[in-house]
Design an enzyme around this catalytic site. Structure first.
Site, PDB file in Angstrom:
ATOM      1  N   GLY A  20     -16.527  16.592  64.886  1.00  0.00           N
ATOM      2  CA  GLY A  20     -17.225  15.508  65.560  1.00  0.00           C
ATOM      3  C   GLY A  20     -18.217  16.038  66.590  1.00  0.00           C
ATOM      4  O   GLY A  20     -19.337  15.555  66.708  1.00  0.00           O
ATOM      5  N   ARG A  24     -18.771  22.114  68.943  1.00  0.00           N
ATOM      6  CA  ARG A  24     -17.731  22.728  68.106  1.00  0.00           C
ATOM      7  C   ARG A  24     -18.348  23.314  66.840  1.00  0.00           C
ATOM      8  O   ARG A  24     -17.904  24.341  66.329  1.00  0.00           O
ATOM      9  CB  ARG A  24     -16.665  21.705  67.727  1.00  0.00           C
ATOM     10  CG  ARG A  24     -15.735  21.364  68.846  1.00  0.00           C
ATOM     11  CD  ARG A  24     -14.847  22.539  69.181  1.00  0.00           C
ATOM     12  NE  ARG A  24     -13.764  22.105  70.037  1.00  0.00           N
ATOM     13  CZ  ARG A  24     -12.823  22.898  70.519  1.00  0.00           C
ATOM     14  NH1 ARG A  24     -12.827  24.182  70.225  1.00  0.00           N
ATOM     15  NH2 ARG A  24     -11.887  22.421  71.289  1.00  0.00           N
ATOM     16  N   ARG A  43     -31.402  15.197  67.510  1.00  0.00           N
ATOM     17  CA  ARG A  43     -30.473  14.416  68.352  1.00  0.00           C
ATOM     18  C   ARG A  43     -29.343  15.265  68.926  1.00  0.00           C
ATOM     19  O   ARG A  43     -28.285  14.736  69.303  1.00  0.00           O
ATOM     20  CB  ARG A  43     -29.857  13.247  67.563  1.00  0.00           C
ATOM     21  CG  ARG A  43     -30.865  12.170  67.263  1.00  0.00           C
ATOM     22  CD  ARG A  43     -30.274  11.063  66.449  1.00  0.00           C
ATOM     23  NE  ARG A  43     -31.319  10.104  66.125  1.00  0.00           N
ATOM     24  CZ  ARG A  43     -31.356   8.874  66.618  1.00  0.00           C
ATOM     25  NH1 ARG A  43     -30.425   8.440  67.411  1.00  0.00           N
ATOM     26  NH2 ARG A  43     -32.341   8.072  66.295  1.00  0.00           N
ATOM     27  N   ARG A  87     -13.635  17.387  57.207  1.00  0.00           N
ATOM     28  CA  ARG A  87     -13.696  17.069  58.634  1.00  0.00           C
ATOM     29  C   ARG A  87     -12.632  17.867  59.365  1.00  0.00           C
ATOM     30  O   ARG A  87     -11.478  17.938  58.924  1.00  0.00           O
ATOM     31  CB  ARG A  87     -13.478  15.564  58.827  1.00  0.00           C
ATOM     32  CG  ARG A  87     -13.118  15.197  60.247  1.00  0.00           C
ATOM     33  CD  ARG A  87     -13.234  13.729  60.563  1.00  0.00           C
ATOM     34  NE  ARG A  87     -12.394  13.362  61.694  1.00  0.00           N
ATOM     35  CZ  ARG A  87     -12.608  13.738  62.969  1.00  0.00           C
ATOM     36  NH1 ARG A  87     -13.645  14.497  63.281  1.00  0.00           N
ATOM     37  NH2 ARG A  87     -11.790  13.356  63.924  1.00  0.00           N
ATOM     38  N   SER A  90      -9.799  16.226  66.166  1.00  0.00           N
ATOM     39  CA  SER A  90      -8.552  16.025  66.912  1.00  0.00           C
ATOM     40  C   SER A  90      -8.063  14.597  66.685  1.00  0.00           C
ATOM     41  O   SER A  90      -8.808  13.740  66.212  1.00  0.00           O
ATOM     42  CB  SER A  90      -8.771  16.286  68.395  1.00  0.00           C
ATOM     43  OG  SER A  90      -9.736  15.386  68.895  1.00  0.00           O
ATOM     44  N   ASP A 205      -3.510  14.638  71.723  1.00  0.00           N
ATOM     45  CA  ASP A 205      -2.798  13.818  72.694  1.00  0.00           C
ATOM     46  C   ASP A 205      -1.761  12.961  71.972  1.00  0.00           C
ATOM     47  O   ASP A 205      -1.847  12.763  70.761  1.00  0.00           O
ATOM     48  CB  ASP A 205      -3.761  12.941  73.503  1.00  0.00           C
ATOM     49  CG  ASP A 205      -4.769  12.216  72.641  1.00  0.00           C
ATOM     50  OD1 ASP A 205      -5.851  12.776  72.388  1.00  0.00           O
ATOM     51  OD2 ASP A 205      -4.459  11.109  72.190  1.00  0.00           O
ATOM     52  N   ARG A 218      -6.019  23.487  73.064  1.00  0.00           N
ATOM     53  CA  ARG A 218      -6.890  22.862  72.060  1.00  0.00           C
ATOM     54  C   ARG A 218      -7.683  23.929  71.312  1.00  0.00           C
ATOM     55  O   ARG A 218      -7.841  23.868  70.107  1.00  0.00           O
ATOM     56  CB  ARG A 218      -7.843  21.858  72.718  1.00  0.00           C
ATOM     57  CG  ARG A 218      -7.219  20.494  72.922  1.00  0.00           C
ATOM     58  CD  ARG A 218      -8.278  19.418  73.076  1.00  0.00           C
ATOM     59  NE  ARG A 218      -9.069  19.607  74.276  1.00  0.00           N
ATOM     60  CZ  ARG A 218      -8.715  19.234  75.492  1.00  0.00           C
ATOM     61  NH1 ARG A 218      -7.564  18.617  75.680  1.00  0.00           N
ATOM     62  NH2 ARG A 218      -9.496  19.444  76.522  1.00  0.00           N
TER      63      ARG A 218
END
Ligand code: HPA
Length: 235
Positions: A20, A24, A43, A87, A90, A205, A218
């Protein structure tokens, strides 16, 4: 270039990892790919192509949520000939038996999004599912790497912040493991345009307990998940 991706024809590999977060994507390209080069900064949604084990692989940020992820999945497949998308992201755990940092592969994706209701005129509850071959390979890769990976259904939600946490409990009663915000759109668009897709996630989470991973945790679990995704996508 396509409307939202600034790559020339041939600059994007047939195999694409989709985090996402565009930073990353940059991190994955710099950490894992040989000879990685940037093909788009449109963008700020960064995209890179390099090689993993000698095979061309691209990494493209998708942004958060199904409207954004849909744009990138659609253009990658239809304008750049992408055949396989995984994909990496998280998720929030919905069931008590999932722990922080666990890796989850989404076999299918329930959703509260209206996008598929519009597609099917509100008449069909379409079931967005992972590509079986990719899912099977990812399970084999995780076993080979000694990483425990849960396989099960997840929820792709439109809203990160919900007024209806009770629905999360009900979904957990039906075996839904976790919540994220992109998988249902990715699976649907891949199915529509005959590409293969999979979603692999790490638990960042816990919705029930409120526990959250630290930034360092993470990073570490993100690495295990990316390694599973890379080995799977070149297999
Ligand atoms: N909700 C939706 N998406 C998420 C979450 C969440 O709690 N955690 C990580 N991605």
């Amino acid at each position: 270039m396509s409307t939202h991706i600034g790559a020339k024809p041939g600059e994007i590999a047939e195999r694409v990892l989709m985090p996402g977060d565009p930073l990353r994507a940059k991190w994955i390209a710099e950490t894992y790919l040989e000879d990685a080069t940037s093909y788009s900064t449109v963008r700020g949604m960064l995209g890179f192509t390099g090689r993993w084990n000698g095979v061309a692989v691209s990494v493209q940020g998708s942004g958060m949520g199904m409207p954004s992820a849909s744009i990138y999945a659609h253009e990658l497949i239809n304008e750049y000939g992408v055949k396989t998308l995984i994909r990496v992201g998280s998720c929030g755990a919905l069931t008590e038996d999932l722990q922080l940092r666990d890796v989850v592969a989404a076999i299918g994706s329930a959703t509260d999004s209206n996008m598929n209701r519009m597609r099917f005129d509100g008449l069909i509850d379409y079931a967005p599912v992972a590509d079986f071959g990719l899912l099977r390979t990812s399970v084999e890769v995780a076993e080979r790497r000694g990483i425990t990976m849960r396989v099960g259904p997840i929820l792709a939600a439109d809203a990160f912040y919900t007024d209806r946490p009770d629905l999360y409990d009900t979904l957990a009663d039906y075996g839904v493991l976790a919540v994220e915000m992109e998988s249902a759109a990715l699976y649907t668009i891949a199915a529509r345009f005959r590409a293969r897709a999979l979603t692999v996630l790490t638990v960042s989470d816990h919705i029930k307990t409120g526990a959250k991973t630290t930034a360092q945790e993470r990073e570490q679990t993100f690495s295990q998940m990316v390694e599973i995704a890379l080995d799977t996508i070149v297999a």
